[in-house]
Design an enzyme around this catalytic site. Structure first.
Site, PDB file in Angstrom:
ATOM      1  CB  CYS A 131      12.423  21.566  -0.974  1.00 49.69           C
ATOM      2  SG  CYS A 131      11.258  22.727  -1.700  1.00 49.69           S
ATOM      3  CG  HIS A 132       7.881  22.211   1.514  1.00 45.17           C
ATOM      4  ND1 HIS A 132       7.980  22.628   0.199  1.00 45.17           N
ATOM      5  CD2 HIS A 132       7.183  23.186   2.159  1.00 45.17           C
ATOM      6  CE1 HIS A 132       7.366  23.792   0.057  1.00 45.17           C
ATOM      7  NE2 HIS A 132       6.874  24.155   1.229  1.00 45.17           N
ATOM      8  CD  GLU A 162       5.670  27.516   0.997  1.00 44.95           C
ATOM      9  OE1 GLU A 162       4.865  27.315   0.061  1.00 44.95           O
ATOM     10  OE2 GLU A 162       6.068  26.607   1.747  1.00 44.95           O
TER      11      GLU A 162
END
Length: 224
Positions: A131-132, A162
């Site tokens: 993910c991030h 996002e």
């Protein structure tokens, strides 16, 4: 016993906002669950040490998340993360960066973890992120002066995700763009689908739905 180092953020909000944030719990708990099922140990570390901020701890219907969060040993590790200056990469077989928006504000530019991860990778270790989490790979420079990502095909949380999540205005920077500029190739599928890329000893997952599969990919590399 094999062991995985899990760097987490100390940053408790979404960017400069006051929205509670940190590490997104299911991306940590699902991987920890897979590691434990396969007899692999883990340590949780952060830049400053101490209690790590988590969010997503109250998601309904995610039994794995609830089960791991209820484990006293897990809570003890989250509340007492090891500061980066006390780590020795030789103790670990893989480094895994879970996501959440918090690390865009610290691990995405932290040289201490970047140096440890570079050393770990060059000594034959596995690097994984979801993910991030791949933001933690951005500052990693290898001993030849090249960015780790320069020769790697990877994925991460996408621009579309996002927008869907309503965070595009508040994030410190757009991860897809930052990774696309540094990596050999950025890959993505439809938003919120499970998607994992393995390029040698670098494993990346696109979004929360990919956390379990990233855990399985780590196990496969460590046990085979």
């Amino acid at each position: 016993m094999k062991k995985v180092l899990i760097p987490v953020t100390n940053h408790a909000t979404l960017g400069e906002t006051d929205q509670a944030n940190g590490t997104y719990s299911p991306e940590l708990t699902h991987v920890v669950h897979v590691l434990k099922e396969n007899g692999i140990d883990y340590d949780i570390a952060s830049i400053k040490g101490g209690k790590a901020p988590l969010y997503g701890t109250d998601i309904e219907g995610d039994e794995v998340n609830s089960q791991v969060l209820a484990d006293e040993d897990f809570q003890n590790r989250v509340n007492n993360t090891i500061p980066v200056n006390q780590l020795n990469t030789a103790s670990y077989d893989a480094v895994f960066y879970p996501g959440g928006f918090g690390l865009l504000s610290d691990l995405a530019s932290n040289e201490d973890f970047a140096k440890l991860s570079a050393e770990h990778y060059e000594n034959g270790g596995v690097l994984a992120a979801v993910c991030h989490g791949p933001a933690g790979l951005l500052p990693i420079t290898l001993s030849n002066g090249e960015s780790l990502l320069a020769t790697k095909s990877v994925t991460a949380f996408t621009r579309e995700e996002e927008i869907d999540f309503g965070t595009i205005e508040d994030i410190p920077f757009l991860l897809e763009e930052a990774i696309s500029r540094k990596s050999a190739r950025f890959n993505k599928v439809q938003p919120w689908q499970e998607f994992v890329i393995e390029d040698g000893r670098v494993i990346t997952g696109q979004n929360p739905a990919s956390a379990h599969a990233v855990g399985k990919a780590i196990v496969k590399q460590l046990i085979n």
